[in-house]
Design a protein around this motif. Structure first.
Motif, mmCIF file in Angstrom:
data_model
loop_
_atom_site.group_PDB
_atom_site.id
_atom_site.type_symbol
_atom_site.label_atom_id
_atom_site.label_comp_id
_atom_site.label_asym_id
_atom_site.label_seq_id
_atom_site.Cartn_x
_atom_site.Cartn_y
_atom_site.Cartn_z
ATOM 1 N N GLY A 134 41.951 33.399 57.534
ATOM 2 C CA GLY A 134 42.298 34.749 57.955
ATOM 3 C C GLY A 134 42.835 35.645 56.861
ATOM 4 O O GLY A 134 43.487 36.656 57.149
ATOM 5 N N PHE A 135 42.528 35.332 55.576
ATOM 6 C CA PHE A 135 43.031 36.133 54.469
ATOM 7 C C PHE A 135 42.126 37.314 54.123
ATOM 8 O O PHE A 135 42.470 38.102 53.254
ATOM 9 N N ALA A 136 40.993 37.435 54.785
ATOM 10 C CA ALA A 136 40.056 38.527 54.497
ATOM 11 C C ALA A 136 39.826 38.669 52.996
ATOM 12 O O ALA A 136 40.095 39.724 52.413
ATOM 13 N N PRO A 137 39.300 37.628 52.333
ATOM 14 C CA PRO A 137 39.144 37.688 50.872
ATOM 15 C C PRO A 137 38.026 38.632 50.458
ATOM 16 O O PRO A 137 37.041 38.808 51.169
ATOM 17 N N GLU A 138 38.188 39.211 49.287
ATOM 18 C CA GLU A 138 37.173 40.083 48.704
ATOM 19 C C GLU A 138 36.972 39.701 47.247
ATOM 20 O O GLU A 138 37.938 39.480 46.517
ATOM 21 N N ARG A 139 35.719 39.621 46.824
ATOM 22 C CA ARG A 139 35.427 39.359 45.414
ATOM 23 C C ARG A 139 35.775 40.586 44.576
ATOM 24 O O ARG A 139 35.759 41.714 45.056
ATOM 25 N N ASP A 140 36.103 40.329 43.331
ATOM 26 C CA ASP A 140 36.399 41.403 42.385
ATOM 27 C C ASP A 140 35.456 41.257 41.194
ATOM 28 O O ASP A 140 35.851 40.810 40.122
ATOM 29 N N PRO A 141 34.167 41.624 41.377
ATOM 30 C CA PRO A 141 33.174 41.400 40.319
ATOM 31 C C PRO A 141 33.527 42.058 38.993
ATOM 32 O O PRO A 141 33.168 41.556 37.932
ATOM 33 N N SER A 142 34.242 43.178 39.023
ATOM 34 C CA SER A 142 34.552 43.880 37.783
ATOM 35 C C SER A 142 35.453 43.058 36.863
ATOM 36 O O SER A 142 35.492 43.300 35.653
ATOM 37 N N SER A 143 36.172 42.090 37.437
ATOM 38 C CA SER A 143 37.098 41.291 36.622
ATOM 39 C C SER A 143 36.529 39.930 36.245
ATOM 40 O O SER A 143 37.170 39.171 35.530
ATOM 41 N N GLU A 144 35.337 39.597 36.745
ATOM 42 C CA GLU A 144 34.785 38.268 36.529
ATOM 43 C C GLU A 144 34.246 38.120 35.112
ATOM 44 O O GLU A 144 33.650 39.040 34.549
ATOM 45 N N THR A 145 34.485 36.937 34.543
ATOM 46 C CA THR A 145 33.921 36.582 33.245
ATOM 47 C C THR A 145 33.256 35.220 33.388
ATOM 48 O O THR A 145 33.213 34.650 34.485
ATOM 49 N N GLY A 146 32.776 34.688 32.288
ATOM 50 C CA GLY A 146 32.139 33.377 32.346
ATOM 51 C C GLY A 146 33.086 32.245 32.628
ATOM 52 O O GLY A 146 32.657 31.141 33.001
ATOM 53 N N ASP A 147 34.401 32.485 32.460
ATOM 54 C CA ASP A 147 35.361 31.396 32.674
ATOM 55 C C ASP A 147 36.486 31.763 33.637
ATOM 56 O O ASP A 147 37.422 31.007 33.814
ATOM 57 N N LYS A 148 36.403 32.927 34.304
ATOM 58 C CA LYS A 148 37.474 33.338 35.199
ATOM 59 C C LYS A 148 36.941 34.222 36.317
ATOM 60 O O LYS A 148 36.080 35.071 36.090
ATOM 61 N N VAL A 149 37.462 34.016 37.547
ATOM 62 C CA VAL A 149 37.155 34.903 38.670
ATOM 63 C C VAL A 149 38.463 35.214 39.401
ATOM 64 O O VAL A 149 39.387 34.402 39.427
#
Length: 258
Positions: A134-149
């Motif tokens: 129930g945390f309603a997660p959302e991806r943050d593509p602008s911050s993603e790198t090859g080793d971190k999300v």
């Protein structure tokens, strides 16, 4: 409890709201069409999970229908206080005990077969688990790198408890997430962190390959990037020092820059 993720998200949002919200407001928050929102609200109303309220109209027109989550009768705030007291006076010890409890929960949870062989796999499993909770997660593509999300947790169902007992509430959720990822095969490859309240209504889950995390933190103390809360980290179980931030804008900038 409804097993629909959109309804879980609506319910989590209503549980965290200070006042009833109408379908138009909920549609704007979730990005769903207002007709879809009304459908889910009707289901939640029939399941006695939300209650309807008549609200004044905006300008001319009929009164609006607001919705509010039905509050549980159990005193969860008091229960959290009792549990926190039983875990000892030291916040660091309480955090370690809560993380251990979360790992025990994760060991028993029925999660199906989800192999974690890459950072992308870890992100998918985290999104699935946090959605179910129930945390309603959302991806943050602008911050993603090859080793971190980064995954934005926008509707914590235990938000008020976490404000006063973050070392217990967030510790349990961190241990749970760590164990679920470890069961998928990521136990020695993934550095998992939870940053509570980087904004008043936003927490962040951070997944990073351990090799990259070590390069960044070698020889330096680990501190949360922003917010008036601790950063809970695994797999070592350590808890970062508390950072108090007098400027609320710094937390927002941190959430955007991680």
């Amino acid at each position: 409890m409804s097993d629909s993720w959109p309804r879980r998200r609506l319910l989590a949002i209503l549980r965290g709201a200070d006042e009833p919200l109408d379908a138009q407001e909920l549609a704007k928050i979730t990005g769903q069409h207002v007709t879809t929102v009304r459908f889910h609200l009707d289901v939640l109303t029939r399941e006695s999970l939300v209650r309807q309220f008549q609200q004044p109209p905006r300008g001319r027109g009929r009164p609006r229908i607001g919705y509010s989550a039905v509050q549980r009768s159990v005193g969860y705030q008091d229960l959290a206080q009792v549990l926190a007291d039983q875990l000892g006076a030291d916040p660091r010890h309480r955090s370690e005990a809560a993380i251990a409890a979360g790992r025990a929960w994760g060991a028993k949870l029925d999660i199906g077969e989800h192999r974690v062989q890459s950072l992308e796999d870890a992100k998918d499993v985290t999104m699935m688990l946090m959605s179910e909770l129930g945390f309603a997660p959302e991806r943050d593509p602008s911050s993603e790198t090859g080793d971190k999300v980064l995954i934005r947790l926008t509707a914590c169902p235990l938000r008020e408890l976490a404000r006063t007992h973050s070392e217990v509430v967030c510790g349990v959720h961190l241990g749970l997430l760590e164990k679920v990822l470890a069961r998928g095969g990521a136990c020695d490859e993934m550095d998992v962190r939870l940053h509570p309240f980087v904004e008043p209504e936003l927490c962040v889950a951070r997944l990073e390959l351990i090799s990259a995390a070590r390069e960044k933190t070698q020889g330096a103390a680990t501190v949360p990037p922003g917010g008036d809360a601790e950063a809970f980290t695994t797999p070592s179980g350590r808890v970062a020092p508390q950072l108090r931030n007098a400027d609320p804008n710094v937390a927002k900038q941190s959430a955007q820059q991680w």
